[in-house]
Design a protein around this motif. Structure first.
Motif, mmCIF file in Angstrom:
data_model
loop_
_atom_site.group_PDB
_atom_site.id
_atom_site.type_symbol
_atom_site.label_atom_id
_atom_site.label_comp_id
_atom_site.label_asym_id
_atom_site.label_seq_id
_atom_site.Cartn_x
_atom_site.Cartn_y
_atom_site.Cartn_z
ATOM 1 N N TYR A 39 -6.545 -86.717 40.582
ATOM 2 C CA TYR A 39 -6.641 -88.082 41.097
ATOM 3 C C TYR A 39 -8.109 -88.425 41.327
ATOM 4 O O TYR A 39 -8.943 -87.557 41.551
ATOM 5 N N PHE A 49 -1.847 -85.444 34.610
ATOM 6 C CA PHE A 49 -1.092 -84.385 35.244
ATOM 7 C C PHE A 49 -0.528 -83.445 34.196
ATOM 8 O O PHE A 49 -0.526 -83.754 32.994
ATOM 9 N N TYR A 93 2.702 -80.412 33.676
ATOM 10 C CA TYR A 93 3.861 -79.704 34.210
ATOM 11 C C TYR A 93 4.019 -78.314 33.625
ATOM 12 O O TYR A 93 4.971 -77.608 33.928
ATOM 13 N N GLU A 127 -0.076 -84.934 30.556
ATOM 14 C CA GLU A 127 0.436 -86.305 30.435
ATOM 15 C C GLU A 127 -0.552 -87.252 31.084
ATOM 16 O O GLU A 127 -1.152 -86.931 32.121
ATOM 17 N N ASP A 166 -2.243 -93.075 35.371
ATOM 18 C CA ASP A 166 -2.450 -94.518 35.344
ATOM 19 C C ASP A 166 -3.829 -94.924 34.834
ATOM 20 O O ASP A 166 -4.006 -96.038 34.345
ATOM 21 N N SER A 219 1.845 -78.623 42.834
ATOM 22 C CA SER A 219 3.140 -78.528 43.511
ATOM 23 C C SER A 219 3.999 -77.535 42.749
ATOM 24 O O SER A 219 3.834 -77.331 41.549
ATOM 25 N N SER A 243 7.293 -77.561 42.177
ATOM 26 C CA SER A 243 8.266 -78.165 41.269
ATOM 27 C C SER A 243 8.396 -79.627 41.625
ATOM 28 O O SER A 243 7.834 -80.076 42.620
ATOM 29 N N ARG A 244 9.121 -80.333 40.829
ATOM 30 C CA ARG A 244 9.375 -81.740 41.137
ATOM 31 C C ARG A 244 10.178 -81.810 42.429
ATOM 32 O O ARG A 244 11.031 -80.966 42.689
ATOM 33 N N GLY A 245 9.866 -82.777 43.240
ATOM 34 C CA GLY A 245 10.556 -82.920 44.517
ATOM 35 C C GLY A 245 9.940 -82.126 45.642
ATOM 36 O O GLY A 245 10.474 -82.086 46.740
ATOM 37 N N LYS A 246 8.835 -81.466 45.390
ATOM 38 C CA LYS A 246 8.126 -80.728 46.434
ATOM 39 C C LYS A 246 6.812 -81.425 46.751
ATOM 40 O O LYS A 246 6.251 -82.130 45.924
ATOM 41 N N SER A 247 6.311 -81.194 47.968
ATOM 42 C CA SER A 247 5.055 -81.838 48.355
ATOM 43 C C SER A 247 3.895 -81.248 47.558
ATOM 44 O O SER A 247 3.966 -80.130 47.049
ATOM 45 N N GLN A 248 2.823 -82.030 47.467
ATOM 46 C CA GLN A 248 1.636 -81.573 46.769
ATOM 47 C C GLN A 248 0.665 -80.925 47.749
ATOM 48 O O GLN A 248 0.565 -81.326 48.903
ATOM 49 N N PHE A 259 -3.403 -80.193 48.158
ATOM 50 C CA PHE A 259 -4.632 -80.747 47.631
ATOM 51 C C PHE A 259 -5.824 -79.830 47.830
ATOM 52 O O PHE A 259 -5.900 -79.079 48.824
ATOM 53 N N LEU A 317 6.576 -89.445 50.765
ATOM 54 C CA LEU A 317 5.812 -88.419 51.473
ATOM 55 C C LEU A 317 4.688 -89.070 52.277
ATOM 56 O O LEU A 317 4.100 -90.062 51.856
ATOM 57 N N TYR A 358 0.979 -88.093 54.189
ATOM 58 C CA TYR A 358 -0.106 -87.123 54.291
ATOM 59 C C TYR A 358 -1.135 -87.636 55.295
ATOM 60 O O TYR A 358 -1.301 -88.840 55.470
ATOM 61 N N ALA A 382 -9.220 -82.356 52.322
ATOM 62 C CA ALA A 382 -7.979 -82.475 51.570
ATOM 63 C C ALA A 382 -6.886 -83.146 52.387
ATOM 64 O O ALA A 382 -6.723 -82.863 53.571
ATOM 65 N N PRO A 383 -6.113 -84.040 51.775
ATOM 66 C CA PRO A 383 -4.912 -84.541 52.456
ATOM 67 C C PRO A 383 -3.981 -83.379 52.779
ATOM 68 O O PRO A 383 -3.826 -82.455 51.961
ATOM 69 N N PHE A 417 -0.054 -82.297 54.146
ATOM 70 C CA PHE A 417 1.316 -82.803 54.135
ATOM 71 C C PHE A 417 1.861 -82.970 55.547
ATOM 72 O O PHE A 417 1.678 -82.098 56.396
ATOM 73 N N MET A 443 8.305 -85.251 54.215
ATOM 74 C CA MET A 443 8.956 -85.738 53.012
ATOM 75 C C MET A 443 10.300 -86.330 53.423
ATOM 76 O O MET A 443 11.062 -85.699 54.168
ATOM 77 N N GLU A 483 7.446 -90.407 45.173
ATOM 78 C CA GLU A 483 7.731 -89.717 43.922
ATOM 79 C C GLU A 483 8.783 -90.535 43.174
ATOM 80 O O GLU A 483 9.838 -90.858 43.723
ATOM 81 N N TYR A 516 3.733 -89.211 41.277
ATOM 82 C CA TYR A 516 3.570 -89.698 42.637
ATOM 83 C C TYR A 516 2.689 -90.934 42.613
ATOM 84 O O TYR A 516 1.625 -90.925 42.004
#
Lengths: 112, 112
Positions: free
Chosen positions: A35, A48, A50, A56, A59, A94, A96-101, A103, B34, B36, B42-43, B45, B48, B92, B100
């Motif tokens: 970011y 990002f 995976y 991928e 924005d 993170s 997996s998907r659905g988990k917090s990141q 940083f 989420l 943060y 760093a941000p 967490f 969620m 997400e 995200y």
């Protein structure tokens, strides 16, 4: 505790230079993100990944590329730095998907 | 276009006050929201949220999600100077790929 390490806290480069920002995570996370954070604009996703060798566009990918040759390392490349790329760059991971990141501390990059 | 809007953009309060930070969103295929906290680096967490109406609580901080009205609030009671930070809201979403989307953040300053 998960640790996300960014190679530099502060970096000063010149316009036209090729710039590499490195990010390493130590928890075997699948997902990694780059970011940039600018005042009034929040965090904007650049790229990002995976999985290894997978990437991928986010924005705002223009002017950037990434590399993920190993699971723990995700590199952001500014192909030809410009002054409008002066910003704070944050790497995240993170599990997996659905988990917090999680940083990294960020790299404050100045392009002169 | 997916978007996350936080309000207010900034807030100054005195120690002991209670604050409420807002986050509204419009995204494709909502997965989770989420919160943060970002101080100098760093941000980190906080919460969620995936289900409407279920409050998450950690000490003086609490948060709740309303999936019908598409917003979340973060409450901080009995604020302390250590609560001074930028509070980030992220959603997400799955608009083809999982990613995200961050709001611009609320900058909170707590005065002694």
């Amino acid at each position: 505790d998960v640790k996300v390490t960014q190679s530099s806290r502060y970096l000063v480069k010149r316009t036209g230079e090729k710039v590499f920002l490195e990010c390493v995570q130590d928890m075997d996370h699948e997902n990694m993100f780059w970011y940039r954070q600018d005042p009034g604009l929040g965090l904007r996703l650049i790229y990002f990944s995976y999985d290894v060798k997978m990437k991928e566009k986010g924005d705002i990918p223009e002017g950037y590329s990434v590399s993920r040759e190993k699971k723990e390392r995700f590199s952001l490349i500014l192909e030809s730095a410009s002054t409008n790329q002066t910003s704070m760059y944050l790497c995240a991971s993170s599990s997996s998907r659905g988990k917090s990141q999680h940083f990294g501390d960020g790299t404050r990059l100045s392009i002169l | 276009e997916d978007k996350v809007v936080q309000s207010p953009l900034s807030l100054v309060v005195h120690e002991g006050d209670t604050v409420t930070l807002n986050c509204s969103y419009e995204v494709t295929n909502f997965r989770s929201l989420l919160w943060y906290k970002q101080e100098k680096k760093a941000p980190t967490f906080l919460f969620m949220l995936t289900s409407s109406g279920i409050e998450k609580k950690s000490g003086r901080l609490s948060s709740i999600l309303d999936k019908k009205e598409l917003f979340s609030i973060l409450n901080i009671t009995a604020t302390q100077t250590g609560d001074s930070a930028i509070y980030l809201c992220a959603v997400e979403a799955n608009s083809g790929t999982y990613k995200y989307i961050f709001g611009t953040g609320t900058r909170l300053k707590v005065l002694a």
